[in-house]
Write a protein that holds these residues in place. Structure first.
Motif, short mmCIF file in Angstrom:
data_model
loop_
_atom_site.label_atom_id
_atom_site.label_comp_id
_atom_site.label_asym_id
_atom_site.label_seq_id
_atom_site.Cartn_x
_atom_site.Cartn_y
_atom_site.Cartn_z
N GLN A 134 2.55 7.00 -7.02
CA GLN A 134 1.65 7.79 -7.70
C GLN A 134 2.18 9.42 -7.88
N LYS A 136 2.52 1.71 -3.41
CA LYS A 136 1.49 2.16 -4.46
C LYS A 136 1.27 3.51 -4.46
N LYS A 137 1.01 4.16 -2.83
CA LYS A 137 0.81 5.49 -2.74
C LYS A 137 1.72 6.22 -3.33
N GLU A 178 0.83 -1.24 0.01
CA GLU A 178 -0.04 0.14 -0.05
C GLU A 178 0.83 1.19 -0.01
#
Length: 165
Positions: free
Chosen positions: A18, A14-15, A11
């Motif tokens: 961005q 992935k953040k 998580e």
């Protein structure tokens, strides 16, 4: 398991991705492989040239060190060691930029060196050794400490160590 679960790390990565970061450094020991259900995380760790993980060399027969995550094993440019030098009063005043590899950590560069190098590469700055054997980034030279630098007398100054500010 690990101090940070595969799910949580997946998580976070992935953040972070961005925002298209220049580099992502993982300063958490992860000597176990990523679980199969987190294939995207494993792939990022295996293939992203922006992902750098940590390891620690063994210091003696009772301290075997910590290997890098299996996903970056064999990719020395994507590993950085976390080894530090502690002064007799248990304070860290020196940073090791590079040193001879100490198994199971096969890299010769610290995590901080790897992260800074990767970030500065995007700005056209490559580290190089000066004729005096000091690391130089652009116009900035990091002079190695000597055995008798500042208040130090006869210290172990192996590798490329600099004083911390």
């Amino acid at each position: 398991g690990a101090s940070l679960s595969d799910k949580a790390l997946a998580e976070v990565v992935k953040k972070l991705e961005q925002f298209n970061p220049s580099v992502i450094g993982l300063d958490i020991y992860r000597e176990n492989p990523v679980k199969p259900e987190y294939a995207d995380l494993a792939k990022t760790m295996q293939t992203s040239d922006r992902f750098i993980a940590i390891c620690r060399g063994g210091e003696n027969t009772t301290d075997s060190g910590v290997p890098p995550p299996p996903e970056v094993s064999g990719q020395l440019q994507r590993q950085g060691f976390s080894d530090v030098v502690t002064d007799p009063d248990n304070v860290i005043r020196r940073q090791i930029l590079s040193m001879a590899p100490a198994p199971p950590c096969a890299t010769d560069k610290s995590l901080s060196f790897r992260l800074a190098s990767r970030y500065l590469k995007n700005h056209g700055i490559q580290p190089q050794l000066t004729p005096e054997n000091n690391w130089q980034f652009g116009k900035v030279v990091f002079k190695n400490i000597q055995q008798n630098t500042g208040g130090y007398t006869g210290i172990d100054n192996l590798g490329h160590q600099v004083l911390l500010n």
